[in-house]
Structure formats: C-alpha cells, structure tokens
Design a protein around this motif. Structure first.
Motif, PDB file in Angstrom:
ATOM      1  N   GLU A 199       0.326  -0.897  -0.101  1.00  0.00           N
ATOM      2  CA  GLU A 199      -0.066  -0.214   0.353  1.00  0.00           C
ATOM      3  C   GLU A 199       0.710   0.940  -0.024  1.00  0.00           C
ATOM      4  N   LEU A 200       1.207   1.755  -0.931  1.00  0.00           N
ATOM      5  CA  LEU A 200       1.872   2.888  -1.597  1.00  0.00           C
ATOM      6  C   LEU A 200       1.553   4.525  -1.104  1.00  0.00           C
ATOM      7  N   SER A 201       2.059   5.330  -0.216  1.00  0.00           N
ATOM      8  CA  SER A 201       1.628   6.288   0.102  1.00  0.00           C
ATOM      9  C   SER A 201       1.831   7.041  -1.158  1.00  0.00           C
ATOM     10  N   TYR A 202       3.262   7.634  -1.268  1.00  0.00           N
ATOM     11  CA  TYR A 202       3.745   8.367  -2.654  1.00  0.00           C
ATOM     12  C   TYR A 202       4.912   8.427  -2.200  1.00  0.00           C
ATOM     13  N   PHE A 203       5.182   8.774  -3.903  1.00  0.00           N
ATOM     14  CA  PHE A 203       6.416   7.978  -4.932  1.00  0.00           C
ATOM     15  C   PHE A 203       7.260   9.473  -5.825  1.00  0.00           C
ATOM     16  N   LYS A 204       7.769  10.211  -4.741  1.00  0.00           N
ATOM     17  CA  LYS A 204       8.068  11.440  -5.858  1.00  0.00           C
ATOM     18  C   LYS A 204       9.589  11.608  -5.853  1.00  0.00           C
ATOM     19  N   ALA A 205      10.138  12.474  -7.261  1.00  0.00           N
ATOM     20  CA  ALA A 205      11.253  12.660  -7.685  1.00  0.00           C
ATOM     21  C   ALA A 205      11.891  13.972  -7.535  1.00  0.00           C
ATOM     22  N   ASP A 206      12.512  14.451  -6.664  1.00  0.00           N
ATOM     23  CA  ASP A 206      12.994  16.051  -6.729  1.00  0.00           C
ATOM     24  C   ASP A 206      14.560  16.183  -6.894  1.00  0.00           C
ATOM     25  N   ILE A 207      14.511  17.691  -7.405  1.00  0.00           N
ATOM     26  CA  ILE A 207      16.827  17.925  -7.505  1.00  0.00           C
ATOM     27  C   ILE A 207      17.299  18.229  -6.606  1.00  0.00           C
ATOM     28  N   LYS A 208      17.557  17.797  -5.932  1.00  0.00           N
ATOM     29  CA  LYS A 208      18.934  18.105  -4.395  1.00  0.00           C
ATOM     30  C   LYS A 208      20.205  18.317  -5.060  1.00  0.00           C
ATOM     31  N   ASN A 209      20.871  19.140  -4.778  1.00  0.00           N
ATOM     32  CA  ASN A 209      22.538  19.108  -5.452  1.00  0.00           C
ATOM     33  C   ASN A 209      22.716  18.572  -6.226  1.00  0.00           C
ATOM     34  N   GLU A 210      22.409  18.685  -7.709  1.00  0.00           N
ATOM     35  CA  GLU A 210      22.634  17.769  -8.539  1.00  0.00           C
ATOM     36  C   GLU A 210      22.122  16.755  -8.589  1.00  0.00           C
ATOM     37  N   ASN A 211      22.155  15.716  -8.047  1.00  0.00           N
ATOM     38  CA  ASN A 211      21.394  14.944  -8.217  1.00  0.00           C
ATOM     39  C   ASN A 211      19.502  14.744  -8.280  1.00  0.00           C
ATOM     40  N   VAL A 212      18.837  14.013  -8.735  1.00  0.00           N
ATOM     41  CA  VAL A 212      17.633  13.639  -8.349  1.00  0.00           C
ATOM     42  C   VAL A 212      17.458  12.458  -7.340  1.00  0.00           C
ATOM     43  N   VAL A 213      16.881  12.958  -5.840  1.00  0.00           N
ATOM     44  CA  VAL A 213      16.195  12.342  -4.684  1.00  0.00           C
ATOM     45  C   VAL A 213      15.054  11.534  -5.636  1.00  0.00           C
ATOM     46  N   LEU A 214      15.313  10.551  -5.386  1.00  0.00           N
ATOM     47  CA  LEU A 214      13.684   9.757  -5.591  1.00  0.00           C
ATOM     48  C   LEU A 214      13.150   8.772  -4.316  1.00  0.00           C
ATOM     49  N   GLU A 215      11.719   9.507  -3.497  1.00  0.00           N
ATOM     50  CA  GLU A 215      11.605   9.069  -2.282  1.00  0.00           C
ATOM     51  C   GLU A 215      10.263   8.708  -2.749  1.00  0.00           C
ATOM     52  N   TRP A 216       9.624   7.346  -1.521  1.00  0.00           N
ATOM     53  CA  TRP A 216       8.713   6.507  -2.097  1.00  0.00           C
ATOM     54  C   TRP A 216       8.415   6.221  -0.108  1.00  0.00           C
ATOM     55  N   ALA A 217       7.078   6.027  -0.072  1.00  0.00           N
ATOM     56  CA  ALA A 217       6.475   5.223   1.655  1.00  0.00           C
ATOM     57  C   ALA A 217       5.852   4.584   1.545  1.00  0.00           C
ATOM     58  N   THR A 218       5.425   2.964   2.249  1.00  0.00           N
ATOM     59  CA  THR A 218       4.421   2.479   2.235  1.00  0.00           C
ATOM     60  C   THR A 218       3.540   2.942   3.833  1.00  0.00           C
ATOM     61  N   PHE A 219       2.072   2.733   2.605  1.00  0.00           N
ATOM     62  CA  PHE A 219       1.755   2.483   4.468  1.00  0.00           C
ATOM     63  C   PHE A 219       1.657   0.883   5.667  1.00  0.00           C
ATOM     64  N   SER A 220       1.710  -0.138   4.253  1.00  0.00           N
ATOM     65  CA  SER A 220       2.184  -1.282   4.695  1.00  0.00           C
ATOM     66  C   SER A 220       2.226  -2.461   3.134  1.00  0.00           C
ATOM     67  N   GLU A 221       3.011  -3.378   4.197  1.00  0.00           N
ATOM     68  CA  GLU A 221       3.251  -3.884   3.065  1.00  0.00           C
ATOM     69  C   GLU A 221       3.614  -5.749   3.018  1.00  0.00           C
ATOM     70  N   ASP A 222       3.187  -6.107   2.436  1.00  0.00           N
ATOM     71  CA  ASP A 222       2.687  -7.902   2.158  1.00  0.00           C
ATOM     72  C   ASP A 222       3.483  -8.833   1.204  1.00  0.00           C
ATOM     73  N   ASN A 223       3.968  -9.271   1.910  1.00  0.00           N
ATOM     74  CA  ASN A 223       4.974 -10.726   1.279  1.00  0.00           C
ATOM     75  C   ASN A 223       6.549  -9.796   0.458  1.00  0.00           C
ATOM     76  N   ASN A 224       6.504  -8.410   0.557  1.00  0.00           N
ATOM     77  CA  ASN A 224       7.480  -8.208  -0.610  1.00  0.00           C
ATOM     78  C   ASN A 224       8.896  -7.824  -0.478  1.00  0.00           C
ATOM     79  N   ASP A 225       9.715  -8.734  -1.110  1.00  0.00           N
ATOM     80  CA  ASP A 225      10.811  -9.216  -1.530  1.00  0.00           C
ATOM     81  C   ASP A 225      11.669  -7.278  -1.907  1.00  0.00           C
TER      82      ASP A 225
END
Length: 409
Positions: free
Chosen positions: A236-262
């Motif tokens: 269950e995904l909360s968000y997924f986003k890409a931002d530019i920080k210090n010459e890099n692209v920072v990808l961040e995501w978060a989950t509310f729950s995970e089931d059998n997720n490798d």
C-alpha cells in the motif's frame, strides 16, 4: 561599389575565424549596432518536417539590427542524432558548416553582403535520428553570434506530448474496463500500442499503454500510462516523488503496509518508452508500519527523466506502483527546479538565474500571464482550481525557450 561592400564583409567573416582580432570589436568600430540578448538565432523546431528517421528544421534570426553574419556552435547526443546536411534557402548567404569529432561540436558560419532577412527561414538543417519519435532529439551547449556578438538562442518545442484522459497511473479490477482518451489536436493522427487509431480506446487488462501522436509534417511523439491490476497490491503506497537536490535527482517513496514484499526496483527512461533498471532497494517483507525509502540518481539525464517504481514479491511476481517525471539541468548549466511533479495544489519553480514562466493547458492554451522569476528565488503557482491532467510550463531565459510537461493528480 558592390565589389568593395562584398570585400568588406568577406574580411569581416575571415576575422571570425582568427584568434588575434575579434569580430565583435571590428563590427562595433564599423558603426554596426551592438547585439543584445533580445537578438536571437531561432532553431525553429516548430516548423520541422520528419521523414522516416530524418528530421529537418529551418533556422532564422530575430533582430532589430542590420545583421550580416550568423555563427553558432552546438553539441548533441550522438546516440540520439547525427548531423546530415545543410540546405541554404537564401542564395545571398555564404555558409559553411562542419562537425568536429574531437570536441563533438557542430559549427556553422555565414556572411552576406546585404542585410540578412529577419523572421524568414534562411537555411534548413537535417539530422538523422536513432528512433522515429522526436523524443530522440537533444541539443546542448548551443552558443550563437550575430555580427560577431554573442546573442541568445531559442530552441522551440515543436510538438507537445499527447495528453491522456484520465491521467495515470490507474487501477483496473477483474471484469471492469477503462476508457482511455487522448486530448486530440486538429491535424494530428494517433496510434495506440494496441493498434487502434481512434482517439478513445476501451481496455480490460492491466499493463502499460502508449499513444503516439503524429503531426501533418510527419513528426511523432508518445505518451504512456500505467494501468495496475486492481486486485489489492501487496504494497500500500503512500507516495512516490522525484526532486532535484544538490545536482542529483532524489527519489523518495513510502508505504503504509507491505505483504510478502521482497524488494523495489527503480527504472529510468529518457523518453517514457525505453527503460533501464538502475536501483534495487530491499523491502520490509511483512509490515503494517509506515516505511520510507530513498534512492539517489547521481547521474540524471540532461532534460526529461522518467522514473517508475516496481515491486517484486518473494514469489517473483511484480507490480508497477507509480511513476514520475522531472526535468533536469545541472547547476553549471543554470538549473531549473520544478517540483513536485506530479503536483496537487501548488507547483513551484526554483530559478538559479532570471526566468520568465507561463503555464499552459494540455491544448496549449495559456492559463496564466508570463511571470518573471529572479535569480536564486522561487515562485509558486496556485493550482487548486485545476483539474487533474497534463499541463505545460513554458520557460524562457536569455539562452533558450523550453517546454516542460507537468501533471496534476
């Protein structure tokens, strides 16, 4: 008299090719107006024609001064395009063009014995593309000169990506179907990855669906949408986003729950069609807690970077969870940061140099007036009133005009 005029400008042109005396100082002492940032060499990609893997576009000038010499140099990605040929449209122009393998630069010089015409195509440049879509075009490090003085240059976005309705990603459930449409523009034809050539299709399965728009000049560009299986995902995904920080692209995501997720996989693309995997991050396995993840792309592509997030179970089954796109230029190239993308109620632009920005809808109609953003400052568009979908930001500075796609979800 005509012979003396020709010799005068031939001498001016030869000065452009020397290191000992600049053309700029010569023209100024000869009482020709100095060139400013308002004077431009325009690479008119809006007037491009495409045939197979060939693209050809006209070049003209925009100036209120008497122009007798045009010069420019540009670099481009050889994995995307190769220089093919030059067609001179005005016989009074004396032109030369060459590609230097040692520094990967295309150089052009021209001069005339009479003032060069304004706002009229002067010559066409043809390139071979590595793919049929205009996604495979990319110029960089373009510098241009009029009468030997440095001026700005403009590269037009010549075909907008087709806007899909509704915008994705979407979920589809067993036994259901989803109607996908493209915001059709007169004069364009459309073809879906399903083979359909209508502006609306009905789908019943999950997957990645693509539509290609082709204009009357034969130039094509594509958009895609992710349709997920509506059966409850193991994550269950909360968000997924890409931002530019210090010459890099920072990808961040978060989950509310995970089931059998490798693990999670981040995939990246330059065109939204051809993807590579460049990161794997271990998942939480089984969890009902809020988990946050981070991935840093230290070598983002110059221009548009498409990202998508894939999840893999312990049993090997995979699901695409979300996607994002961000426009990147390094700070050494005067970066422009646009975030978040997709956006909801606010769309922000961070400028490291003076910019003029304007927001357009998916049909190319302006939604705002032009807004000037000063160096090292931010501006926020209030977007609460906008419907979900695809929009475009037109960004102008002293060097270029670019169009960046943004999405509201």
């Amino acid at each position: 008299m005509k012979t003396r005029i020709f010799v005068f400008f031939l001498f001016s042109f030869l000065l452009l090719c020397t290191d000992k005396l600049s053309a700029q100082s010569y023209f100024i002492t000869s009482s020709v107006s100095a060139i400013t940032a308002a004077d431009t060499v325009v690479f008119d990609l809006s007037g491009a024609t495409c045939s197979g893997n060939e693209i050809e576009f006209p070049v003209y000038i925009n100036s209120d001064d008497a122009i007798y010499a045009i010069d420019f140099a540009m670099k481009f990605d050889l994995t995307k395009i190769n220089y093919d040929s030059l067609t001179i449209l005005k016989p009074y122009l004396n032109c030369s063009i060459s590609y230097n393998n040692s520094d990967s630069t295309l150089r052009f010089s021209s001069f005339s014995g009479i003032p060069i015409e304004n706002n009229i195509p002067l010559f066409n440049i043809r390139f071979s593309k590595m793919a049929s879509s205009v996604d495979s075009i990319g110029f960089s490090d373009v510098s241009s000169y009029l009468n030997g003085d440095s001026c700005s240059n403009v590269t037009h976005e010549y075909i907008a990506r087709p806007a899909l309705i509704p915008a994705g990603p979407l979920n589809i459930y067993p036994g259901d179907s989803i109607s996908l449409s493209v915001n059709a523009i007169t004069g364009y034809s459309y073809e879906w990855s399903t083979g359909d050539t209508t502006t609306t299709i009905l789908i019943a399965d999950d997957g990645i669906y693509e539509v290609t728009a082709t204009n009357s000049s034969g130039c094509s560009i594509s958009s895609f949408i992710i349709i997920n299986n509506g059966i409850p995902l193991p994550v269950e995904l909360s968000y997924f986003k890409a931002d530019i920080k210090n010459e890099n692209v920072v990808l961040e995501w978060a989950t509310f729950s995970e089931d059998n997720n490798d693990y999670f996989t981040i995939e990246r693309s330059a065109d939204g069609k051809n993807w590579i995997s460049f990161n794997e991050t271990t998942g939480a396995g089984n969890s009902n807690e809020f988990n946050r993840y981070l991935c840093i792309d230290k070598n983002p592509l110059h221009g548009e970077n498409y990202y998508r997030l894939k999840q893999t179970d312990f049993n090997g089954e995979t699901n695409y969870l979300a996607s994002d796109v961000i426009f990147y230029t390094s700070k050494t190239d005067d970066a422009i940061e646009i975030y978040p993308n997709p956006f909801t109620d606010i769309l922000q632009i961070a400028a490291h140099h003076d910019l003029v920005v304007q927001l357009f809808d998916g049909r190319g109609m302006p939604l705002t007036e032009e807004v000037k953003i000063l160096q090292e400052s931010n501006y926020s568009f209030s977007t609460q009133h906008l419907e979900n979908g695809i929009y475009f930001l037109k960004i102008k500075d002293k060097n270029q005009v670019i169009t960046v796609k943004v999405c509201r979800f």
